[in-house]
Design a protein around this motif. Structure first.
Motif, PDB file in Angstrom:
ATOM      1  N   ARG A  38      33.247  44.536  40.802  1.00  0.00           N
ATOM      2  CA  ARG A  38      33.725  43.624  39.747  1.00  0.00           C
ATOM      3  C   ARG A  38      34.385  42.387  40.357  1.00  0.00           C
ATOM      4  N   ARG A  40      34.021  41.287  43.518  1.00  0.00           N
ATOM      5  CA  ARG A  40      33.027  40.519  44.288  1.00  0.00           C
ATOM      6  C   ARG A  40      32.242  39.601  43.366  1.00  0.00           C
ATOM      7  N   ASP A  41      31.814  40.151  42.234  1.00  0.00           N
ATOM      8  CA  ASP A  41      31.031  39.348  41.291  1.00  0.00           C
ATOM      9  C   ASP A  41      31.853  38.208  40.691  1.00  0.00           C
ATOM     10  N   SER A  48      38.205  41.998  46.842  1.00  0.00           N
ATOM     11  CA  SER A  48      37.064  42.901  46.827  1.00  0.00           C
ATOM     12  C   SER A  48      36.988  43.673  48.140  1.00  0.00           C
TER      13      SER A  48
END
Length: 99
Positions: A38, A40-41, A48
């Motif tokens: 989540r 990272r995105d 992250s």
């Protein structure tokens, strides 16, 4: 008809992780993976990376000799899809240099 699943916020996932850490370390590893994905995105690379490390530390405490031992129990955590199998190799492959 499409179904809309609300993604849990990082704060919600972290609260779930803290609770699971005390009661179910496998669930905590799954949640740490979801949180790392989540973040990272969302482009939060450093945070992250910390959750990737947390996930890997938890996974190191589990056997990973058979598919049954590494099969995830849930398909998603907080709306974040999980892989079918969760072990250090999968985490390193999915997160690359963040791992």
């Amino acid at each position: 008809m499409t179904s809309t699943i609300r993604l849990a916020s990082p704060a919600e996932l972290e609260a779930a992780f803290q609770q699971e850490l005390a009661t179910d370390r496998w669930a905590a590893a799954e949640t740490a993976y979801a949180l790392a994905l989540r973040l990272r995105d969302a482009g939060e690379w450093d945070t992250s990376r910390e959750w990737v490390k947390q996930c890997l530390q938890l996974l190191d405490g589990f056997p990973s000799d058979t598919e049954e031992q590494v099969a995830t129990r849930r398909t998603a955590v907080g709306g974040v899809p999980l892989p079918n199998y969760l072990h250090p190799g999968v985490v390193r492959e999915r997160f690359g240099e963040l791992a």
